[in-house]
Design a protein around this motif. Structure first.
Motif, PDB file in Angstrom:
ATOM      1  N   MET A 133     -41.936  38.600 -96.397  1.00 52.11           N
ATOM      2  CA  MET A 133     -42.972  37.666 -96.811  1.00 52.11           C
ATOM      3  C   MET A 133     -42.983  36.432 -95.921  1.00 52.11           C
ATOM      4  SD  MET A 133     -43.676  35.813-100.498  1.00 52.11           S
ATOM      5  CE  MET A 133     -44.641  37.152-101.193  1.00 52.11           C
ATOM      6  N   GLN A 134     -41.798  35.913 -95.568  1.00 51.56           N
ATOM      7  CA  GLN A 134     -41.731  34.731 -94.712  1.00 51.56           C
ATOM      8  C   GLN A 134     -42.292  35.022 -93.327  1.00 51.56           C
ATOM      9  OE1 GLN A 134     -37.509  34.265 -95.303  1.00 51.56           O
ATOM     10  NE2 GLN A 134     -37.778  32.390 -96.486  1.00 51.56           N
ATOM     11  N   VAL A 135     -41.946  36.167 -92.772  1.00 48.52           N
ATOM     12  CA  VAL A 135     -42.446  36.536 -91.444  1.00 48.52           C
ATOM     13  C   VAL A 135     -43.953  36.738 -91.475  1.00 48.52           C
ATOM     14  CG1 VAL A 135     -42.373  38.272 -89.617  1.00 48.52           C
ATOM     15  CG2 VAL A 135     -40.252  37.564 -90.746  1.00 48.52           C
ATOM     16  N   MET A 136     -44.438  37.468 -92.478  1.00 48.68           N
ATOM     17  CA  MET A 136     -45.868  37.745 -92.581  1.00 48.68           C
ATOM     18  C   MET A 136     -46.653  36.462 -92.826  1.00 48.68           C
ATOM     19  SD  MET A 136     -47.723  40.737 -94.816  1.00 48.68           S
ATOM     20  CE  MET A 136     -46.494  41.901 -94.227  1.00 48.68           C
ATOM     21  N   THR A 137     -46.106  35.571 -93.643  1.00 41.64           N
ATOM     22  CA  THR A 137     -46.772  34.293 -93.900  1.00 41.64           C
ATOM     23  C   THR A 137     -46.915  33.500 -92.611  1.00 41.64           C
ATOM     24  OG1 THR A 137     -45.967  34.176 -96.185  1.00 41.64           O
ATOM     25  CG2 THR A 137     -46.648  32.109 -95.154  1.00 41.64           C
ATOM     26  N   LEU A 138     -45.845  33.442 -91.813  1.00 40.36           N
ATOM     27  CA  LEU A 138     -45.898  32.711 -90.550  1.00 40.36           C
ATOM     28  C   LEU A 138     -46.949  33.309 -89.615  1.00 40.36           C
ATOM     29  CD1 LEU A 138     -44.876  30.605 -88.559  1.00 40.36           C
ATOM     30  CD2 LEU A 138     -43.057  32.200 -87.902  1.00 40.36           C
ATOM     31  N   VAL A 139     -46.984  34.632 -89.527  1.00 41.26           N
ATOM     32  CA  VAL A 139     -47.961  35.296 -88.652  1.00 41.26           C
ATOM     33  C   VAL A 139     -49.385  34.989 -89.102  1.00 41.26           C
ATOM     34  CG1 VAL A 139     -48.867  37.528 -87.909  1.00 41.26           C
ATOM     35  CG2 VAL A 139     -46.397  37.141 -87.935  1.00 41.26           C
ATOM     36  N   LEU A 140     -49.644  35.103 -90.403  1.00 40.87           N
ATOM     37  CA  LEU A 140     -50.997  34.882 -90.908  1.00 40.87           C
ATOM     38  C   LEU A 140     -51.403  33.414 -90.815  1.00 40.87           C
ATOM     39  CD1 LEU A 140     -51.043  37.279 -93.982  1.00 40.87           C
ATOM     40  CD2 LEU A 140     -52.186  37.582 -91.788  1.00 40.87           C
ATOM     41  N   VAL A 141     -50.462  32.508 -91.046  1.00 42.25           N
ATOM     42  CA  VAL A 141     -50.760  31.077 -90.880  1.00 42.25           C
ATOM     43  C   VAL A 141     -51.153  30.794 -89.441  1.00 42.25           C
ATOM     44  CG1 VAL A 141     -49.703  28.786 -90.764  1.00 42.25           C
ATOM     45  CG2 VAL A 141     -49.403  30.187 -92.800  1.00 42.25           C
ATOM     46  N   THR A 142     -50.405  31.380 -88.501  1.00 41.10           N
ATOM     47  CA  THR A 142     -50.697  31.163 -87.083  1.00 41.10           C
ATOM     48  C   THR A 142     -52.055  31.744 -86.708  1.00 41.10           C
ATOM     49  OG1 THR A 142     -48.327  31.234 -86.566  1.00 41.10           O
ATOM     50  CG2 THR A 142     -49.860  31.524 -84.738  1.00 41.10           C
ATOM     51  N   VAL A 143     -52.334  32.970 -87.159  1.00 45.08           N
ATOM     52  CA  VAL A 143     -53.597  33.627 -86.800  1.00 45.08           C
ATOM     53  C   VAL A 143     -54.790  32.922 -87.443  1.00 45.08           C
ATOM     54  CG1 VAL A 143     -54.955  35.735 -87.048  1.00 45.08           C
ATOM     55  CG2 VAL A 143     -52.542  35.875 -86.389  1.00 45.08           C
ATOM     56  N   PHE A 144     -54.746  32.753 -88.767  1.00 47.37           N
ATOM     57  CA  PHE A 144     -55.893  32.173 -89.454  1.00 47.37           C
ATOM     58  C   PHE A 144     -55.996  30.672 -89.220  1.00 47.37           C
ATOM     59  CE2 PHE A 144     -55.677  36.240 -91.510  1.00 47.37           C
ATOM     60  CZ  PHE A 144     -57.002  36.527 -91.804  1.00 47.37           C
ATOM     61  N   GLY A 145     -54.850  30.002 -89.075  1.00 46.81           N
ATOM     62  CA  GLY A 145     -54.892  28.588 -88.720  1.00 46.81           C
ATOM     63  C   GLY A 145     -55.462  28.401 -87.323  1.00 46.81           C
ATOM     64  N   GLY A 146     -55.059  29.292 -86.400  1.00 51.41           N
ATOM     65  CA  GLY A 146     -55.603  29.221 -85.045  1.00 51.41           C
ATOM     66  C   GLY A 146     -57.104  29.449 -85.012  1.00 51.41           C
ATOM     67  N   LEU A 147     -57.595  30.412 -85.785  1.00 48.77           N
ATOM     68  CA  LEU A 147     -59.035  30.657 -85.870  1.00 48.77           C
ATOM     69  C   LEU A 147     -59.765  29.448 -86.466  1.00 48.77           C
ATOM     70  CD1 LEU A 147     -59.111  34.373 -87.099  1.00 48.77           C
ATOM     71  CD2 LEU A 147     -59.924  33.509 -84.889  1.00 48.77           C
ATOM     72  N   THR A 148     -59.142  28.824 -87.463  1.00 51.84           N
ATOM     73  CA  THR A 148     -59.729  27.640 -88.090  1.00 51.84           C
ATOM     74  C   THR A 148     -59.935  26.535 -87.059  1.00 51.84           C
ATOM     75  OG1 THR A 148     -58.784  28.110 -90.261  1.00 51.84           O
ATOM     76  CG2 THR A 148     -59.336  25.817 -89.801  1.00 51.84           C
ATOM     77  N   ILE A 149     -58.921  26.311 -86.220  1.00 50.46           N
ATOM     78  CA  ILE A 149     -58.998  25.250 -85.214  1.00 50.46           C
ATOM     79  C   ILE A 149     -59.962  25.639 -84.098  1.00 50.46           C
ATOM     80  CG2 ILE A 149     -57.666  23.930 -83.524  1.00 50.46           C
ATOM     81  CD1 ILE A 149     -55.194  24.579 -85.412  1.00 50.46           C
ATOM     82  N   TRP A 150     -59.834  26.855 -83.620  1.00 50.59           N
ATOM     83  CA  TRP A 150     -60.646  27.308 -82.479  1.00 50.59           C
ATOM     84  C   TRP A 150     -62.135  27.303 -82.816  1.00 50.59           C
ATOM     85  CZ3 TRP A 150     -61.644  32.990 -80.929  1.00 50.59           C
ATOM     86  CH2 TRP A 150     -62.309  33.035 -79.692  1.00 50.59           C
ATOM     87  N   LEU A 151     -62.471  27.820 -84.004  1.00 46.77           N
ATOM     88  CA  LEU A 151     -63.870  27.901 -84.409  1.00 46.77           C
ATOM     89  C   LEU A 151     -64.328  26.666 -85.185  1.00 46.77           C
ATOM     90  CD1 LEU A 151     -63.903  31.652 -85.497  1.00 46.77           C
ATOM     91  CD2 LEU A 151     -64.701  30.677 -83.326  1.00 46.77           C
ATOM     92  N   ASN A 152     -63.368  25.746 -85.457  1.00 46.74           N
ATOM     93  CA  ASN A 152     -63.679  24.525 -86.208  1.00 46.74           C
ATOM     94  C   ASN A 152     -64.323  24.872 -87.551  1.00 46.74           C
ATOM     95  OD1 ASN A 152     -63.724  21.795 -86.700  1.00 46.74           O
ATOM     96  ND2 ASN A 152     -65.499  21.362 -85.423  1.00 46.74           N
ATOM     97  N   ASP A 153     -63.699  25.834 -88.233  1.00 54.18           N
ATOM     98  CA  ASP A 153     -64.245  26.352 -89.495  1.00 54.18           C
ATOM     99  C   ASP A 153     -63.096  26.520 -90.487  1.00 54.18           C
ATOM    100  OD1 ASP A 153     -65.407  27.747 -91.588  1.00 54.18           O
ATOM    101  OD2 ASP A 153     -66.577  29.061 -90.291  1.00 54.18           O
ATOM    102  N   GLU A 154     -63.069  25.681 -91.508  1.00 58.38           N
ATOM    103  CA  GLU A 154     -61.946  25.667 -92.450  1.00 58.38           C
ATOM    104  C   GLU A 154     -61.873  26.904 -93.340  1.00 58.38           C
ATOM    105  OE1 GLU A 154     -63.736  23.006 -96.121  1.00 58.38           O
ATOM    106  OE2 GLU A 154     -62.975  21.955 -94.349  1.00 58.38           O
ATOM    107  N   ARG A 155     -62.926  27.711 -93.359  1.00 60.54           N
ATOM    108  CA  ARG A 155     -62.940  28.881 -94.232  1.00 60.54           C
ATOM    109  C   ARG A 155     -61.832  29.873 -93.881  1.00 60.54           C
ATOM    110  NH1 ARG A 155     -69.008  30.872 -93.706  1.00 60.54           N
ATOM    111  NH2 ARG A 155     -68.460  30.401 -91.530  1.00 60.54           N
ATOM    112  N   PHE A 156     -61.505  29.988 -92.606  1.00 57.50           N
ATOM    113  CA  PHE A 156     -60.485  30.959 -92.212  1.00 57.50           C
ATOM    114  C   PHE A 156     -59.132  30.615 -92.821  1.00 57.50           C
ATOM    115  CE2 PHE A 156     -63.677  31.517 -88.904  1.00 57.50           C
ATOM    116  CZ  PHE A 156     -63.759  32.897 -88.857  1.00 57.50           C
TER     117      PHE A 156
END
Length: 205
Positions: free
Chosen positions: A72-95
């Motif tokens: 769970m800790q590993v998967m959480t880190l991966v998903l935070v990085t992926v979806f957080g990165g998309l949020t920043i890159w696309l400037n869209d908080e929905r991700f």
């Protein structure tokens, strides 16, 4: 490799620290906008950018202190990085808001597959700290599967229909409280199905 023991306060600080820091930073910056490289970012986006390295550092610290990380800790880190990165890159908080939904659906599905295959994936993770018989694990995993799916539905309902403030409060306080309440509600099941002799005697009394 067996997990090293660390103080509960240290573990809690490392696990909850990034979440509380995100909440505090969001409260301070939610009404501000920041122009970076010609693009305007909200306080939510800025704090998402801060949250990613914070949770990465806390996860690495947990690994160094305990010698291991849960799936769970590993998967959480991966998903935070992926979806957080998309949020920043696309400037869209929905991700970033969708991230908890993905996590809980994935874990609910994993437990569901385990139940379907008659295999206890949860006991592989918690078996050393939570001694239960086979029937106990199956009941707990079924309840946790429903619980995770319920959290996914709740997250979707809140971020889609309520304000960002409401979602941040739900993410920071509502989800941990729901987790705590769920496990407290399983105390009777754990006593009845415990393989620990002391717990078994208490349940029989």
């Amino acid at each position: 490799m067996s997990e090293k023991e660390i103080r509960p306060a240290v573990r809690t600080a490392l696990e909850m620290g990034p979440i509380l820091a995100f909440f505090a930073g969001y409260i301070l910056l939610r009404d501000r906008a920041f122009t970076i490289g010609g693009t305007e970012y909200s306080g939510f986006i800025v704090m998402t950018a801060v949250f990613i390295p914070l949770i990465a550092l806390s996860t690495v610290a947990l690994w160094r202190l305990t010698g291991r990380l849960s799936a769970m800790q590993v998967m959480t880190l991966v998903l935070v990085t992926v979806f957080g990165g998309l949020t920043i890159w696309l400037n869209d908080e929905r991700f970033f808001k969708m991230k908890p939904t993905i996590i809980y659906v994935m874990f609910g599905a994993i437990l569901g597959v385990g139940l379907w295959r008659d295999r206890s994936y949860l006991s592989l993770v918690l078996g050393e700290t939570l001694p239960l018989d086979a029937a106990g694990w199956r009941k707990l995993e079924f309840r946790m599967m429903l619980f995770f799916f319920g959290l996914a539905v709740a997250n979707e309902a809140i971020w889609r229909s309520m304000s960002t403030d409401a979602w941040v409060q739900f993410k920071t306080f509502g989800l941990p409280i729901a987790m705590l309440a769920f496990f407290m509600a399983q105390a009777g099941l754990m006593r009845r199905h415990s393989t620990d002799p002391a717990e078994t005697e208490d349940a029989a009394d």
